[in-house]
Each structure stands twice: as structure tokens, then as C-alpha cells.
Design an enzyme around this catalytic site. Structure first.
Site, PDB file in Angstrom:
ATOM      1  N   HIS A 223      14.985  -3.489   6.700  1.00 43.57           N
ATOM      2  CA  HIS A 223      15.121  -2.278   7.499  1.00 43.57           C
ATOM      3  C   HIS A 223      15.173  -2.659   8.977  1.00 43.57           C
ATOM      4  O   HIS A 223      14.802  -3.766   9.358  1.00 43.57           O
ATOM      5  CB  HIS A 223      14.035  -1.253   7.182  1.00 43.57           C
ATOM      6  CG  HIS A 223      12.802  -1.369   8.018  1.00 43.57           C
ATOM      7  ND1 HIS A 223      11.973  -2.447   7.968  1.00 43.57           N
ATOM      8  CD2 HIS A 223      12.261  -0.513   8.921  1.00 43.57           C
ATOM      9  CE1 HIS A 223      10.962  -2.270   8.806  1.00 43.57           C
ATOM     10  NE2 HIS A 223      11.113  -1.122   9.401  1.00 43.57           N
ATOM     11  N   TYR A 277      11.270   6.167  13.091  1.00 44.57           N
ATOM     12  CA  TYR A 277       9.951   6.144  13.715  1.00 44.57           C
ATOM     13  C   TYR A 277      10.071   5.432  15.055  1.00 44.57           C
ATOM     14  O   TYR A 277      11.055   4.725  15.324  1.00 44.57           O
ATOM     15  CB  TYR A 277       8.915   5.477  12.816  1.00 44.57           C
ATOM     16  CG  TYR A 277       9.185   4.026  12.482  1.00 44.57           C
ATOM     17  CD1 TYR A 277       8.634   3.004  13.248  1.00 44.57           C
ATOM     18  CD2 TYR A 277       9.983   3.676  11.389  1.00 44.57           C
ATOM     19  CE1 TYR A 277       8.872   1.674  12.945  1.00 44.57           C
ATOM     20  CE2 TYR A 277      10.228   2.344  11.079  1.00 44.57           C
ATOM     21  CZ  TYR A 277       9.671   1.344  11.864  1.00 44.57           C
ATOM     22  OH  TYR A 277       9.915   0.028  11.555  1.00 44.57           O
ATOM     23  N   TRP A 383       1.401  -2.983   2.896  1.00 43.40           N
ATOM     24  CA  TRP A 383       1.787  -2.974   4.308  1.00 43.40           C
ATOM     25  C   TRP A 383       0.545  -3.151   5.184  1.00 43.40           C
ATOM     26  O   TRP A 383      -0.585  -3.013   4.737  1.00 43.40           O
ATOM     27  CB  TRP A 383       2.484  -1.658   4.656  1.00 43.40           C
ATOM     28  CG  TRP A 383       3.754  -1.394   3.909  1.00 43.40           C
ATOM     29  CD1 TRP A 383       4.358  -2.192   2.968  1.00 43.40           C
ATOM     30  CD2 TRP A 383       4.602  -0.246   4.032  1.00 43.40           C
ATOM     31  NE1 TRP A 383       5.509  -1.620   2.514  1.00 43.40           N
ATOM     32  CE2 TRP A 383       5.686  -0.425   3.141  1.00 43.40           C
ATOM     33  CE3 TRP A 383       4.546   0.905   4.814  1.00 43.40           C
ATOM     34  CZ2 TRP A 383       6.715   0.518   3.011  1.00 43.40           C
ATOM     35  CZ3 TRP A 383       5.573   1.845   4.691  1.00 43.40           C
ATOM     36  CH2 TRP A 383       6.640   1.650   3.803  1.00 43.40           C
ATOM     37  N   ASP A 577     -10.369   6.457 -21.452  1.00 42.49           N
ATOM     38  CA  ASP A 577     -10.995   7.203 -22.541  1.00 42.49           C
ATOM     39  C   ASP A 577     -10.186   6.904 -23.798  1.00 42.49           C
ATOM     40  O   ASP A 577      -8.957   6.862 -23.767  1.00 42.49           O
ATOM     41  CB  ASP A 577     -11.110   8.694 -22.244  1.00 42.49           C
ATOM     42  CG  ASP A 577      -9.780   9.402 -22.085  1.00 42.49           C
ATOM     43  OD1 ASP A 577      -8.788   8.753 -21.694  1.00 42.49           O
ATOM     44  OD2 ASP A 577      -9.730  10.610 -22.337  1.00 42.49           O
ATOM     45  N   THR A 579      -9.976   6.888 -28.360  1.00 44.58           N
ATOM     46  CA  THR A 579     -10.394   7.374 -29.669  1.00 44.58           C
ATOM     47  C   THR A 579     -10.489   6.163 -30.589  1.00 44.58           C
ATOM     48  O   THR A 579      -9.515   5.419 -30.720  1.00 44.58           O
ATOM     49  CB  THR A 579      -9.387   8.387 -30.228  1.00 44.58           C
ATOM     50  OG1 THR A 579      -9.280   9.487 -29.311  1.00 44.58           O
ATOM     51  CG2 THR A 579      -9.839   8.915 -31.577  1.00 44.58           C
ATOM     52  N   GLU A 678      -3.136  14.247 -35.492  1.00 45.68           N
ATOM     53  CA  GLU A 678      -2.239  13.223 -34.986  1.00 45.68           C
ATOM     54  C   GLU A 678      -1.808  12.392 -36.187  1.00 45.68           C
ATOM     55  O   GLU A 678      -2.652  11.899 -36.939  1.00 45.68           O
ATOM     56  CB  GLU A 678      -2.921  12.330 -33.950  1.00 45.68           C
ATOM     57  CG  GLU A 678      -3.281  13.029 -32.659  1.00 45.68           C
ATOM     58  CD  GLU A 678      -3.990  12.118 -31.668  1.00 45.68           C
ATOM     59  OE1 GLU A 678      -4.120  10.895 -31.972  1.00 45.68           O
ATOM     60  OE2 GLU A 678      -4.427  12.604 -30.618  1.00 45.68           O
ATOM     61  N   LEU A 679      -0.507  12.201 -36.353  1.00 45.14           N
ATOM     62  CA  LEU A 679       0.045  11.486 -37.498  1.00 45.14           C
ATOM     63  C   LEU A 679       0.718  10.212 -36.989  1.00 45.14           C
ATOM     64  O   LEU A 679       1.777  10.258 -36.372  1.00 45.14           O
ATOM     65  CB  LEU A 679       1.050  12.373 -38.239  1.00 45.14           C
ATOM     66  CG  LEU A 679       0.495  13.739 -38.692  1.00 45.14           C
ATOM     67  CD1 LEU A 679       1.607  14.596 -39.282  1.00 45.14           C
ATOM     68  CD2 LEU A 679      -0.640  13.560 -39.696  1.00 45.14           C
TER      69      LEU A 679
END
Length: 850
Positions: A223, A277, A383, A577, A579, A678-679
């Protein structure tokens, strides 16, 4: 301390003596780490990397909490060191859309604790920045503690204050890895044996990773920056240009380092509407531009510094300054600057550069321990703005196992180097995505924005059915995931009385179909594609004992039993988290979320497992359907001989069954607060699993359901989402998850939890509902009471079943009582809200357990 020759051994070797490497070394020293060596290919302190060609401007405010916190810590640290000019920063608006964006800026700053953020009118802007043409702007956002860091001065300060040894003019040629662990760093001046190594080479980050066999997605991009000749308008400002680098060895064009060492006396400014800037360098003005087409650099062709050449600086390309080549901007950098800062018209430039810095595919840093190599740490894509903060975070992580700032633990999900998908290291992919992030640096990115390149990389076996049903695909971890289905558009009319209209920023990229899918699932039955979720098989001798040592809950469960638990770090912060399902005596299935979960959570389990325990992260190996809704049992029973009655298949139990001919691990769990399963099936059976359920459920009202409905349904029920409501910056007691902790067992993080409980829990998560509005609250927006900021919105959505707008937030414990009135500030509006008990939906769990 600088030394001439590298040692033959060090406990820690840091590669790169720029902003990040020096910061890590300094903070490791603060924590008492001994025997740290920092090496760099360039001379010290002017190494030739982006740390010395950058103008050092620091705008602290970000929609990301960790970015804002890291920036503020950096500004305070370097201010105390005397190498930071706290002149303030002003972001300008030249359009109504940008003015709205600046209001968001102020809300984020308020949420994350930046001091005294302000919105300014045009006259107030020009009081601070008199060179700005007042007629060109609508206003500005002012952060008084923004400013500029003296890059060379800061590097010198770090080196003087650190106990580490710094060795310049030393090129790293190899990182020796044996048995999956770092052994040594090999340089052109000898081999340094070490226990751990930190990659802090930024522009050379991809090449450094390659030395250890890693494909790190670090994309270098150019840049532009120019410094004008002295201006009459700045004649009263003192200048020491010509003396700033005296006596220092400077690779390449000395004028770049010379001007960058000259501090500003006025606030630093940004014209984001034109990707620009600026700041003064004494009596001259520096102007930076992202306002050009992305100039990507081959990450394997960064090159080396020489006396005549700084490898991270390329020749100034005048055409990109004077022609509008940025596809989102209709003016060139020069044209936009001439209009905003008339004094810069027709002036000569004393220094010019195309400077190189780097982007990851999502624009965030890559920090933390790598997965493939023990002892190898990443501090890349950072940065100056955030370098002090991330140096502190990384040092704490390395020494104490807990990434933190002085303000407390930090969330690492968005910055972890392990978050990247398997395809992210392919060079064309990450260079293209890095280019897009460069283009977006100053763009206003809409909520739920989706990329249009490199799509279709990962598709579940249900993809063809989803296409036929009109799925609106979003990309998550490279997966194509439906957000909603056009085939459900007819449901909108059915539920129109329960779907309030959304407008403005909150409504962008939202569809009322998401709401209709939510309401339909509560009444009938829906199929949700969970293939992006992760399954991890843990098996072998001692697998139960291992899981018990890392899980916060009691994992001494029977075969077929399911338990919700947490993985914690040493500080008690929530890593994940999960299962946990016991499939056999020494075999467990651990399920967790999608996105970065396989790399972060799976990698953590792998590195903690003893030799007798196998941990297999099954990314993409199973395809999964969430079957949820009141008719879920009727539908599933049609497709299986297994007993799926409430007594035969209770809640939080698992069975290995057949759905049609498809072998499935069925878990009776639900993430939406409805009856369901849930399958989990091997991927090759996925398409048949979908077909079987779909055909059997037509008369029961089966519909597909997307991620939009999942979001609002889980929020009604108060189910947590890792990376949004819970992360390493919260412990289970703060997160309202004490039921997932069994203090009678021993696990990682237990001591920290005991201490936290004894000290008292100062903050707690709680749901809010808006008193008199149906607007959806957006994350990161402040929650206040009587003018005091209590917290900010973690997640918000409309609860279509409840008929109320919901926001979850952490607040001080004394404000967490139901009935407490607060205010939420979002999109320039103030909303009255009330703290509520949770769960808001079905507190008696009658819908799940039936």
C-alpha cells in the site's frame, strides 16, 4: 540487549525483531522467562520490516473487542515508554453512510472501554484539523487516546528494557522439527537449539512457516504512502527531519525511516470514504492510501534486505496514486486528498513508498501455538496498533497457559492460528482472500457479508437437495451452509403476524423466511444440516480417565449416556463446550461446533492425550442432521426399528441405530429447545439419510431449516454459542453454566475455578428483552444504566415464539437480577430493556422431554 553473535542454545528463540517480536521478548522478560534470544535478518533496530516503514498511526476502535483491547493496551504501554504521541485520532465522514458507521464506532468504543469517544460536527473537526476543508465533510469520530508510535524509538525501548538477547544481521535458514516438536533454529551464523520458537516475521511469515513444514495463510500486500515537502500551513510545527536516524544502520532508502520517525503534532486523520489516512510529520504532511487495486506480493518472493534495498518496501507506483483503480472508489487518492486537504494540491513529495504488510483470509491476526509442531508459536499478521497487546497475550499464553491482558482473560477464537481450515494454506486461496481483506480495510462491510470467490469448496452430501430447495448458502469454515431456503417462502404468509418487519442496518442480508422456519420448527418438524459440526473420536486404554482430566463435568458415564461439558484452560476460561457420548468401554464420541472447532478444540485434545489414547478429529467424516420439532419422534419412528419413545430413548441418551439402511449414531439432544435428535452418519450415507427422512416426513410437515432459524431459536432457549456468548474470556460460573462443572472431579482449570468462586463472581451473563421495540440488537453495542456502561451485546435476535427482541450480555452481578432496567444503544438509538430470568422459552423443558 544487543549482542553480536547468536548463542548455541536458548530456551526460546523469537524470529523477527520488529514490533511483535520485540513485544513478545519484552513481555516474556516481564514474566520472568529467562534465556530468550531474538534474531532478525536486518540490522538493529532498523530491521527493514514493516515496523520501520509504517507511519505508526494507531486508531484503536474496532468492531472486534480483542482488537480494541489489544490496541488500547499498546497505546498505554508505549505512552508510558515515551515513544507514543497521544495526539488523538479523527475519522471523517464524507457520506451519510459513513456518518452512520462512525456512530457504530462510538458504540463499539463505549462497549470496549476506550476513554471519551466523541462524535464531532464539521466545525469541531476543523478546530482539530484546520487543513481539512469543512465543506467536504459531514462530521467525524474522535478518540482522544489515538495517536502515533515512533517505530524505531519503540523498538529501541523494547530492546533496552528486555532481558532477551537481540541478534541482528542473522538470517534464519531452517526450523528443525523432530517427532513433531521444535528442536532448533538454524541460521546462517549457526544453529540455536531451543525448546520453543516464536514466528514474528509478518511479511516473511509464510516463508518462516514453510521452514517448519506449515502452510500459513499470510498474504503480503503493498500500500502507498507519501510525505509532502514542507507546507506553509504547517510552518509553525517543529521538525527534526534529518536527525532522526543519525548513527543507525538503515537498509534501503533512509528517507523512509527518517520521515517515519518524525512525530505528529495534530490528530491523525482518516478519510475512510476514500480509503485514505494522514498525519503531519513536523512541517510536512504524510498521506497514506488503500485507494487502489490490491497489489498482492508473492509470499515466496519477499526477498532480503540489502544496503540499497529494503525488502518490505517497493517502488512507488504513481498510476495507483493518480488513477482510481480501487473497484469500490470512484476517485483516485490524489483527487480525494486534493479535495479534502486543498493545501496538498500541486505539492512535491519528499518521500514515497509502496510499503508491504500482511493479511490473513479473515483479516485477523494469527496468534498462538501451532497444531502440527509442539513448541512452535505464531505471532503473525499483527500491526503496530495491536503489537504491544498481542505481545502481552502471547507471552502470558506461553508462560502461564492463559492468554490475557491486565484487564483480564481474552477471547482467542478469532485470532487463534489453528482456526484456519485445511484449504486455507493453498497459496492462491489465501492470496485472493488477503487481497479482498485489503480492499475492505476502509469499506463499510454489511452484516452477514459473504465472499463471492472460492465458493463451493466444502459441500455436505445434502448439497444437491439443498440447491433444489433454493438454499441461500453462507460460507462457514469453507463449508456451504444454508442460511434459509426459498422453498419455505410460503411459510412467511402463514406466520406474517408473528414476524415483525426489520429495517435499516439490522435488516441487511436478513430474510423473513428465517423467522418462518423458526416458527414452523416449533409447530411441526425440520431438518437442519449439521455436517459442519465436528466429531472427535477418543478411544483406547485410559480414554475415560483422559476425558475426565480435561472435561469440567463428570464423564464417568454409562455406555449410551450423553453428557454436556466444557474444556477449560488453566485459568478456567472456556476453550470449548462439548457433548461427550460413551459408545463403548474405551470409546467416546466428542461433538463440538463447526468453524474453527476442529483445529482449536480437536488440536487441544490431541496434544493433551497420553500415548495410550487415540484422538481422531473426524472433520468431514460424518454428515449430520438435526431432526427437531414436535413431530420429530413420529418421523424418526417411521424410519427405524429402534425404540425412540421417551422411556425407550430418554433425553441425553445415545443409540447406534439404523435409519432406513443407514447406520447412525443417534443423540437425543436438541440445540433449539424442541423434541429431537442429532443423527450422525458416515458421510457416504448422508444423501440416503436425507432422502429417507424427507420422504417419510412429507405428511408430517417436514421442512428444511437454515442457520438463521437456528440462531434465533437457540437464543430463545439460552443455549450458548462458543465464540459468541462463551470463550476463553469467561469462566463457567460467569457464563451461567455451573451445571457443566463437577468440582468433585479433577480437571484442567479446576484450581482457577475454585479461586474464582471464593473471590466471588463479579460478572454474569443474562438475557435482556426490549421493553417496547421489535428491533434486533447487534453484537458489540453498549448496555448501560444511568449513564454507566455495564457491558455490551454478545448476541441478539428476535424471539419469534416469545414475540420479544432478545439480547444476551454480561453485566456486573448486582445488575443481573431479573427486573433490572437497562438501556441498549444500537445504531444511534437508545432502547429500554429489562433483565430476565433464563431460559426465556420453555423453562420447564416440557417440549424437549416428552
Amino acid at each position: 540487549m544487543s549482542t553480536e553473535t547468536p548463542p548455541s542454545r536458548a530456551d526460546t528463540v523469537i524470529i523477527g525483531a520488529g514490533a511483535v517480536g520485540c513485544s513478545v521478548a519484552y513481555h516474556l522478560s516481564e514474566l520472568g522467562a529467562a534465556d530468550v534470544t531474538v534474531v532478525d535478518q536486518g540490522p538493529l533496530p532498523v530491521t527493514g520490516g514493516s515496523s520501520v516503514h509504517a507511519p505508526g498511526i494507531m486508531f484503536q476502535t474496532s468492531p472486534s473487542k480483542i482488537q480494541t483491547k489489544a490496541a488500547h493496551y499498546t497505546s498505554r504501554l508505549l505512552s508510558e515508554a515515551g515513544v507514543y504521541d497521544e495526539v488523538g485520532g479523527i475519522e471523517l465522514a464524507r457520506s451519510e453512510d459513513r456518518m452512520d458507521f462512525l456512530r457504530r464506532r462510538k458504540e463499539w468504543a463505549t462497549s470496549y472501554g476506550l476513554p471519551e469517544p466523541q462524535l464531532l460536527d464539521p466545525e469541531e473537526v476543523t478546530d482539530h484539523l484546520p487543513m481539512v476543508d469543512e465543506d467536504e465533510i459531514l462530521g467525524g469520530y474522535y478518540s482522544p487516546t489515538d495517536g502515533r508510535v515512533d517505530g524505531i524509538g519503540a523498538l529501541q525501548w523494547y530492546m533496552e528494557e528486555s532481558a532477551a538477547d537481540f541478534v541482528g544481521n542473522t538470517e534464519v535458514e531452517d526450523i528443525e522439527v523432530e517427532d513433531g516438536a521444535v528442536q532448533a533454529v538454524v541460521t546462517d551464523r549457526g544453529r540455536i537449539e531451543c525448546d520453543r520458537c516464536v514466528m514474528a516475521t509478518n511479511n516473511w511469515g509464510y516463508q518462516t512457516g514453510q521452514l517448519a513444514g506449515l502452510d500459513l495463510p499470510i498474504a503480503p500486500v503493498e500500500h502507498q504512502y507519501v510525505v509532502t515537502e514542507p507546507l506553509d500551513e504547517l510552518a509553525d510545527e517543529e521538525s527534526s527531519v534529518g536527525d532522526n536516524t543519525t548513527g543507525l544502520d538503515v537498509p534501503g532508502d533512509r528517507s523512509i525511516a527518517e520521515y517515519m520517525s518524525e512525530g505528529p503534532t495534530q490528530p491523525v486523520g482518516r478519510d475512510q470514504d476514500h480509503s485514505l489516512y494522514f498525519r503531519n510529520h513536523g512541517d510536512a504532511l504524510g498521506m497514506g492510501s488503500y485507494n487502489h487495486e490490491t497489489l498482492s506480493v508473492d509470499p515466496e518472493a519477499m526477498g532480503k534486505n540489502t544496503d540499497e534495498h529494503q525488502a518490505s518496501v517497493r517502488g512507488f507506483t504513481k498510476e495507483h496514486w493518480e488513477k482510481p483503480t480501487h473497484r469500490g472508489r470512484d476517485k483516485s487518492a490524489k483527487q480525494a486528498f486534493d479535495e479534502l486537504l486543498p493545501a496538498t494540491q500541486d505539492v512535491e513529495y519528499e518521500a514515497t513508498e509502496n510499503g508491504i504488510f500482511v493479511f490473513t483470509p479473515d483479516g485477523m491476526p494469527a496468534v498462538g501455538p501451532t497444531a502440527a509442531v509442539d513448541g512452535l508459536w505464531s505471532g503473525l499478521a499483527i500491526w503496530w496498533t495491536h503489537s504491544g497487546g498481542y505481545g502481552k497475550i502471547l507471552a502470558e499464553w506461553m508462560e502461564n497457559g492463559v492468554p490475557r491482558l491486565p484487564s483480564g482473560p481474552v477471547d482467542t477464537g478469532g485470532i487463534h492460528v489453528r482456526r484456519f481450515e485445511p484449504h486455507a494454506g493453498e497459496k492462491e486461496y489465501f492470496v485472493d482472500r488477503g487481497a479482498k481483506r485489503y480492499e475492505q480495510v476502509y469499506s463499510i462491510v454489511e452484516p452477514r457479508w459473504q465472499p463471492d470467490d472460492h465458493r463451493g469448496l466444502r459441500r455436505s452430501p445434502f448439497y444437491s437437495q439443498q440447491e433444489d430447495l433454493g438454499a441461500e448458502f453462507y460460507q462457514s469454515g469453507g463449508w456451504e451452509t444454508p442460511q434459509y431456503y426459498e422453498s419455505n417462502a410460503d411459510l412467511v404468509d402463514r406466520y406474517e403476524d408473528q414476524i415483525p418487519e426489520q429495517d435499516g442496518w439490522q435488516a441487511i442480508n436478513r430474510s423473513p423466511i428465517e423467522a418462518a422456519e423458526h416458527l414452523h420448527t416449533r409447530e411441526k418438524v425440520s431438518m437442519f444440516d449439521m455436517t459442519t459440526f465436528s466429531s472427535i473420536v477418543v478411544e483406547g486404554e485410559g480414554s475415560g480417565e483422559f476425558l475426565q482430566s480435561v472435561c469440567s463435568n463428570d464423564i464417568d458415564i454409562d455406555i449410551g449416556q450423553v453428557r454436556y461439558s466444557l474444556l477449560l484452560n488453566e485459568g478456567g476460561g472456556i476453550l470449548a463446550d462439548v457433548t461427550v457420548v460413551r459408545l463403548d468401554d474405551e470409546e467416546y464420541l466428542v461433538t463440538t461446533g463447526g468453524g474453527s472447532s476442529p483445529g482449536i478444540h480437536g488440536g487441544w485434545l490431541e496434544e493433551h492425550a497420553p500415548e495410550t489414547v487415540g484422538v481422531h478429529v473426524e472433520e468431514g467424516a460424518r454428515s449430520t442432521i438435526g431432526l427437531w420439532g414436535p413431530n420429530a419422534r413420529l418421523l424418526l419412528q417411521r424410519c427405524t426399528d429402534a425404540d425412540v419413545t421417551n422411556s425407550g430413548f430418554p433425553y441425553f441418551r445415545a443409540k447406534q441405530i439404523y435409519v432406513g439402511e443407514v447406520p447412525v449414531v443417534a443423540l437425543r439432544v436438541s440445540y433449539v429447545g424442541e423434541l429431537g435428535w442429532e443423527l450422525w452418519a458416515p458421510t457416504e450415507y448422508g444423501q440416503r439419510l436425507w432422502e429417507t427422512l424427507w420422504e417419510a416426513g412429507q405428511d408430517l410437515g417436514v421442512r428444511p431449516m437454515g442457520g438463521g432459524a437456528l440462531s434465533s431459536m437457540r437464543l430463545e432457549k439460552g443455549y450458548r454459542l462458543w465464540g459468541t456468548d462463551i470463550d476463553t474470556d469467561a469462566n463457567p460460573f460467569e457464563a451461567g453454566l455451573p451445571f457443566a462443572v463437577d468440582m468433585d472431579t479433577d480437571f484442567v482449570g479446576k484450581e482457577a475455578l475454585q479461586a474464582a468462586r471464593e473471590d466471588g463472581i463479579d460478572n454474569r451473563i443474562t438475557p435482556l428483552t426490549l421493553d417496547d421495540s421489535t428491533d434486533i440488537m447487534l453484537s458489540g453495542r453498549p448496555v448501560t444504566k444511568d449513564g454507566e456502561t455495564l457491558g455490551y451485546v454478545q448476541a441478539g435476535d428476535y424471539g419469534y415464539t416469545l414475540g420479544e427482541s432478545i439480547a444476551y450480555t454480561y453485566v456486573p452481578s448486582e445488575y443481573a437480577e431479573a427486573g433490572t432496567t437497562v438501556q441498549v444503544h444500537c445504531e444511534g438509538e437508545t432502547y429500554d430493556a429489562t433483565v430476565r430470568d433464563e431460559p426465556l422459552f420453555d423453562p420447564g423443558r416440557e417440549k424437549i422431554i416428552r
